[in-house]
Design a protein around this motif. Structure first.
Motif, short mmCIF file in Angstrom:
data_model
loop_
_atom_site.label_atom_id
_atom_site.label_comp_id
_atom_site.label_asym_id
_atom_site.label_seq_id
_atom_site.Cartn_x
_atom_site.Cartn_y
_atom_site.Cartn_z
N LEU A 146 0.84 -1.21 0.00
CA LEU A 146 0.00 0.00 0.00
C LEU A 146 0.87 1.26 0.00
CD1 LEU A 146 -2.79 -1.05 2.53
CD2 LEU A 146 -3.07 -0.66 0.07
N PHE A 147 1.92 1.25 0.82
CA PHE A 147 2.82 2.40 0.87
C PHE A 147 3.62 2.53 -0.43
CE2 PHE A 147 1.59 2.66 5.20
CZ PHE A 147 1.94 3.92 5.64
N THR A 148 4.04 1.40 -0.99
CA THR A 148 4.77 1.41 -2.27
C THR A 148 3.89 1.98 -3.37
OG1 THR A 148 6.18 -0.43 -1.61
CG2 THR A 148 5.97 -0.02 -3.97
N ASP A 149 2.64 1.53 -3.41
CA ASP A 149 1.71 2.02 -4.42
C ASP A 149 1.46 3.53 -4.28
OD1 ASP A 149 1.53 -0.57 -5.37
OD2 ASP A 149 -0.48 -0.93 -4.52
N ALA A 150 1.64 4.04 -3.06
CA ALA A 150 1.45 5.47 -2.81
C ALA A 150 2.71 6.29 -3.10
CB ALA A 150 1.01 5.69 -1.37
N GLY A 151 3.82 5.60 -3.45
CA GLY A 151 5.04 6.31 -3.82
C GLY A 151 6.24 6.06 -2.93
N TRP A 152 6.09 5.22 -1.92
CA TRP A 152 7.22 4.94 -1.02
C TRP A 152 8.15 3.92 -1.67
CZ3 TRP A 152 9.02 0.46 1.31
CH2 TRP A 152 10.03 0.66 2.26
#
Length: 158
Positions: A13-19
């Motif tokens: 979820l964080f990766t998909d948000a740009g992390w």
């Protein structure tokens, strides 16, 4: 009942948000910290950006993370708590209760609850119904926020 996400699901979820692991938004932190510190001070609340909160925000700051990957999901956690002066009294009370400094590191959109963290990476959720212990570290806190498994601060501390 909402099932707690796995660590891998939270990372996704964080990766998909740009992390990503090397993410560093240090160049944006000074302005954010100065604004938050001044805004809260104007409302009688003294906070400071300590190394653990700075490290969290350097890596995770300025993300808008959905609580689930469902299309059109508006339930979000934003890792930038710029406007939090409406929680100044609650922030001060949290520092008094925990005997630790805290710094705002995020808010969730549905209930407009603020998340603050202390130097031990413990995160607290400041909601209009009270203050809650959310967990230690990003994964535990995000999971507990998502599943609403929050412990009233009084129960956690005493």
């Amino acid at each position: 009942m909402v099932i707690a996400p796995t660590r891998e699901e939270i990372d996704q979820l964080f990766t998909d948000a740009g992390w990503h692991p090397d993410r560093d938004v240090s160049e944006r932190l000074g302005e954010l910290a100065e604004f938050v510190i001044a805004d809260l001070a104007a409302h009688g609340c003294q906070v400071r950006l300590f190394p653990e909160a700075e490290a969290f925000l350097r890596s995770y700051g300025f993300l808008d993370v959905p609580f689930s990957p469902a299309a059109g999901n508006t339930d979000r956690f934003n890792t930038c708590a710029r406007f939090c002066s409406n929680k100044a009294e609650q922030i001060s009370e949290t520092m008094d209760d925990t005997q630790q400094p805290v710094f705002p590191i995020g808010w969730e959109r549905i209930e407009n609850g603020l998340v603050v963290m202390d130097p031990n990476n413990r995160m607290y959720y400041l909601h209009h119904t009270g203050t809650y212990y959310a967990g230690t570290g990003m994964h535990e806190a995000f999971s507990n926020l998502r599943t609403v498994r929050l412990q009233p601060i009084e129960e956690y501390l005493y």
